[in-house]
Write a protein that holds these residues in place. Structure first.
Motif, short mmCIF file in Angstrom:
data_model
loop_
_atom_site.label_atom_id
_atom_site.label_comp_id
_atom_site.label_asym_id
_atom_site.label_seq_id
_atom_site.Cartn_x
_atom_site.Cartn_y
_atom_site.Cartn_z
N THR A 10 0.79 -1.49 0.12
CA THR A 10 0.22 -0.05 -0.06
C THR A 10 0.51 0.91 -0.21
O THR A 10 0.15 2.30 -0.35
CB THR A 10 -0.53 -0.08 1.31
N ARG A 11 2.08 0.93 0.13
CA ARG A 11 2.83 2.24 0.07
C ARG A 11 3.08 3.58 1.93
O ARG A 11 3.01 4.11 1.95
CB ARG A 11 3.35 3.39 -0.94
N ASP A 12 1.83 3.01 2.29
CA ASP A 12 1.64 3.62 3.78
C ASP A 12 2.92 3.65 4.92
O ASP A 12 3.99 2.97 4.63
CB ASP A 12 0.64 2.69 4.93
N GLU A 13 2.83 4.69 5.14
CA GLU A 13 4.28 5.08 6.10
C GLU A 13 3.84 4.61 7.41
O GLU A 13 3.11 4.00 8.52
CB GLU A 13 4.56 6.70 6.34
N LEU A 14 5.13 4.17 7.94
CA LEU A 14 5.24 3.22 9.55
C LEU A 14 6.47 4.63 9.99
O LEU A 14 7.40 4.42 10.12
CB LEU A 14 5.42 2.03 9.09
N TYR A 15 5.81 4.40 11.37
CA TYR A 15 6.27 5.22 11.98
C TYR A 15 6.62 4.93 13.69
O TYR A 15 5.71 4.27 13.99
CB TYR A 15 5.69 6.56 12.70
N ARG A 16 7.56 4.90 14.53
CA ARG A 16 7.71 4.67 15.76
C ARG A 16 7.30 5.61 16.33
O ARG A 16 8.65 6.26 16.28
CB ARG A 16 9.41 3.39 15.51
N ILE A 17 7.04 5.44 17.52
CA ILE A 17 7.12 6.85 19.06
C ILE A 17 7.82 5.96 20.14
O ILE A 17 7.07 4.51 19.99
CB ILE A 17 5.65 7.56 18.79
N THR A 18 8.90 6.22 20.25
CA THR A 18 9.23 5.96 21.73
C THR A 18 10.00 6.75 22.26
O THR A 18 9.99 8.00 21.81
CB THR A 18 11.13 5.30 21.32
N SER A 19 9.15 6.44 23.60
CA SER A 19 9.19 7.75 25.02
C SER A 19 9.75 7.50 26.25
O SER A 19 9.50 6.25 26.64
CB SER A 19 7.43 8.08 24.85
N PHE A 20 10.57 8.64 27.03
CA PHE A 20 11.12 8.16 28.25
C PHE A 20 10.87 9.16 29.49
O PHE A 20 10.53 10.31 28.84
CB PHE A 20 12.85 8.33 28.04
N ALA A 21 10.59 8.81 30.18
CA ALA A 21 10.28 9.41 31.54
C ALA A 21 11.09 8.98 32.60
O ALA A 21 10.80 7.75 32.57
CB ALA A 21 8.81 9.59 31.58
N THR A 22 10.41 10.29 34.19
CA THR A 22 11.88 9.83 35.15
C THR A 22 10.38 9.66 36.04
O THR A 22 9.35 10.88 35.27
CB THR A 22 12.24 10.06 35.79
N GLY A 23 10.17 9.34 37.22
CA GLY A 23 9.14 9.74 38.15
C GLY A 23 9.49 10.63 39.01
O GLY A 23 10.18 11.57 38.54
N GLY A 24 9.39 10.69 40.88
CA GLY A 24 9.55 11.88 40.95
C GLY A 24 10.67 12.27 41.79
O GLY A 24 11.75 13.02 42.27
N THR A 25 11.78 11.09 41.05
CA THR A 25 13.31 10.63 41.74
C THR A 25 13.42 10.13 39.75
O THR A 25 12.49 9.38 39.24
CB THR A 25 12.73 9.76 42.32
N ASP A 26 15.08 10.16 39.74
CA ASP A 26 15.31 10.50 38.42
C ASP A 26 15.81 8.40 38.09
O ASP A 26 16.14 7.51 37.60
CB ASP A 26 17.07 10.19 38.20
N ASP A 27 14.80 7.46 40.08
CA ASP A 27 15.77 6.30 39.64
C ASP A 27 14.35 5.79 38.97
O ASP A 27 14.43 4.19 39.15
CB ASP A 27 15.95 5.70 41.23
N ALA A 28 13.19 6.51 38.67
CA ALA A 28 11.97 5.41 38.79
C ALA A 28 12.13 5.73 36.47
O ALA A 28 11.85 6.66 36.70
CB ALA A 28 10.97 6.12 39.02
N LYS A 29 12.49 4.85 35.95
CA LYS A 29 12.29 5.00 34.67
C LYS A 29 11.46 4.25 33.87
O LYS A 29 11.47 3.32 34.05
CB LYS A 29 14.02 4.82 33.99
N VAL A 30 10.52 5.11 32.89
CA VAL A 30 9.93 4.09 32.00
C VAL A 30 9.83 4.14 30.82
O VAL A 30 10.38 5.54 30.04
CB VAL A 30 8.55 4.12 32.21
N MET A 31 10.13 3.30 29.85
CA MET A 31 10.46 3.80 28.64
C MET A 31 9.20 2.61 27.73
O MET A 31 8.48 1.86 28.02
CB MET A 31 12.00 3.23 28.12
#
Length: 197
Positions: free
Chosen positions: A167-188
């Protein structure tokens, strides 16, 4: 004639009371330690949950950005680069000179754009997108850091993954990265966005 308890009996009562007091003190200290540990675990869980929510907010913002920018075929992909300028990246597989025979951390190899753990930051194939402000996008809502207990604004990158064969449709990957109340809590978090015209 009146009889008085012997000195021996009074000594036993005193010793028993001291042992009882010691046991009670030890139980109190153990209860306090358990409570402190439970409070710490609760705080860590809260931080992790906050980081997850922040990463999800950045992921959704990235998806909205793709949808708003991609108005016609091939227009939006022209904004992407191999250096991830402004958080818009070619995926490592779509990068010129990508060598499939080399592992990401090998000399001349290219890391995944979102990679921050498997290859050292100093590795030439690692763009360190999360530490270089010119290579990621930050969440637009700056009040998140004040109102939600987040120390740093969540970040995201968008990778152009290529076109779907038929179909020639476009594909994108979105990656997010965040920390919580401290920098020890990391989520991607990651999502794949399929755009058809």
């Amino acid at each position: 004639m009146m009889q008085y308890p012997s000195t021996k009996e009074r000594g036993v009562v005193l010793a028993f009371c001291l042992v009882l007091l010691l046991v009670t003190t030890l139980l109190g200290v153990a209860a306090m330690s358990t409570t402190a540990l439970e409070e710490s675990m609760t705080q860590n869980e809260r931080d992790q949950h906050t980081a997850f929510q922040a990463a999800e907010a950045a992921l959704r913002e990235g998806e909205r950005y793709v949808k708003s920018q991609a108005t016609s075929p091939t227009i939006f992909p022209g904004s992407f680069s191999k250096t991830c300028a402004n958080g818009l990246c070619f995926s490592r597989e779509n990068t010129p000179n990508y060598d499939k025979t080399k592992s990401p951390c090998e000399t001349g190899g290219i890391s995944d754009r979102w990679d921050m753990w498997s290859c050292p930051t100093s590795h030439s194939g690692n763009l360190a997108v999360w530490t270089n402000a010119k290579r990621h996008r930050s969440h637009a809502n700056t009040s998140l850091t004040n109102s939600k207990g987040i120390t740093t604004l969540p970040k995201y990158i968008i990778e152009f993954m290529g076109y779907q064969d038929i179909t020639r449709d476009e594909l994108y990957r979105i990656t997010s990265f965040a920390t919580g109340g401290t920098d020890d809590a990391k989520v991607m978090l990651q999502s794949t966005y399929h755009l058809s015209f």
